[in-house]
Design a protein around this motif. Structure first.
Motif, PDB file in Angstrom:
ATOM      1  N   LYS A 161       0.976  -1.193   0.003  1.00 46.83           N
ATOM      2  CA  LYS A 161       0.060  -0.034  -0.304  1.00 46.83           C
ATOM      3  C   LYS A 161       1.162   1.605  -0.019  1.00 46.83           C
ATOM      4  O   LYS A 161       2.108   0.934   1.128  1.00 46.83           O
ATOM      5  CB  LYS A 161      -0.753  -0.090   1.183  1.00 46.83           C
ATOM      6  N   ALA A 162       0.132   2.039  -0.963  1.00 44.01           N
ATOM      7  CA  ALA A 162       1.484   3.576  -0.856  1.00 44.01           C
ATOM      8  C   ALA A 162       0.119   4.997  -0.647  1.00 44.01           C
ATOM      9  O   ALA A 162      -0.263   5.218  -2.100  1.00 44.01           O
ATOM     10  CB  ALA A 162       2.121   4.096  -2.092  1.00 44.01           C
ATOM     11  N   VAL A 163       0.469   5.270   0.123  1.00 49.89           N
ATOM     12  CA  VAL A 163      -0.895   6.706   0.117  1.00 49.89           C
ATOM     13  C   VAL A 163      -0.018   7.788  -0.032  1.00 49.89           C
ATOM     14  O   VAL A 163       0.825   7.930   0.943  1.00 49.89           O
ATOM     15  CB  VAL A 163      -0.831   6.255   1.526  1.00 49.89           C
ATOM     16  N   GLN A 164      -0.451   8.171  -0.696  1.00 54.13           N
ATOM     17  CA  GLN A 164       0.586   9.676  -0.450  1.00 54.13           C
ATOM     18  C   GLN A 164      -0.412  11.125   1.484  1.00 54.13           C
ATOM     19  O   GLN A 164      -1.326  10.666   1.525  1.00 54.13           O
ATOM     20  CB  GLN A 164       0.342  11.030  -2.186  1.00 54.13           C
ATOM     21  N   VAL A 165       1.308  11.346   1.286  1.00 55.41           N
ATOM     22  CA  VAL A 165       0.431  12.833   2.518  1.00 55.41           C
ATOM     23  C   VAL A 165       1.445  13.629   2.599  1.00 55.41           C
ATOM     24  O   VAL A 165       1.530  13.950   1.052  1.00 55.41           O
ATOM     25  CB  VAL A 165       1.072  11.378   3.518  1.00 55.41           C
ATOM     26  N   LYS A 166       0.661  14.983   3.214  1.00 51.24           N
ATOM     27  CA  LYS A 166       0.622  16.027   3.423  1.00 51.24           C
ATOM     28  C   LYS A 166       1.544  16.546   3.756  1.00 51.24           C
ATOM     29  O   LYS A 166       1.961  15.742   4.543  1.00 51.24           O
ATOM     30  CB  LYS A 166      -0.546  16.738   3.139  1.00 51.24           C
TER      31      LYS A 166
END
Length: 166
Positions: A161-166
């Motif tokens: 799983k790869a989720v972009q974060v701010k």
């Protein structure tokens, strides 16, 4: 105490044998702990490397080698992430080719958030420069931050799983 003769040498040998057994047992335990710690350190480095490699694969695309580039993304992923990348591979290839996209990614940092024997969470920072061959448009810079879940598969780490974060 008729008939009972206590020999000090036998008592000393028995006591020394007991001490030696305790020392050997302690040494074996310490060696096992050190081996386990080395294994954890190796797994940590492998997970960080796998997450960094996957991030670089995600942002390094060239229309001339897009099929190979997309395969690298698939090769460094597993589970839901791999399924999602595979489902979008055709569109990514077509868009990259049609726009003559050349993306050069740079890995900036990786950091381990958590880890078990079979799973890890890694934060990744990477930047990319995007240009379009034949276009007069100036290259664009983009900055990516991900939270990646990794799963140990067959002795190696893959991104699940790869989720972009701010």
């Amino acid at each position: 105490m008729a008939g009972v003769v206590v020999r000090p040498a036998r008592i000393l040998i028995a006591a020394l044998s007991g001490v030696l057994a305790v020392l050997v047992g302690t040494g074996v335990w310490i060696a096992a702990q050190a081996r386990d710690e080395q294994g954890r350190a190796g797994d940590k480095q492998a997970a960080l490397l796998a997450a960094g490699t996957h991030a670089k694969n995600l942002i390094s695309l060239d229309y001339k080698t897009v099929a190979t580039d997309v395969q690298r993304i698939l090769d460094t992923s597993t589970g839901a992430a791999r399924t999602e990348y595979a489902a979008n591979a055709g569109k990514l290839k077509a868009t990259t080719l049609a726009n003559k996209v050349v993306q050069h990614g740079v890995l900036r940092a990786t950091g381990l958030v958590s880890m078990t024997d079979t799973a890890a969470k890694v934060l990744v920072v990477a930047d990319v420069e995007i240009r379009w061959d034949g276009s007069k448009s100036a290259p664009q810079e983009r900055f990516y931050r991900w939270s990646m879940d990794l799963t140990k598969v067959g002795g190696g780490w893959l991104v699940s799983k790869a989720v972009q974060v701010k």
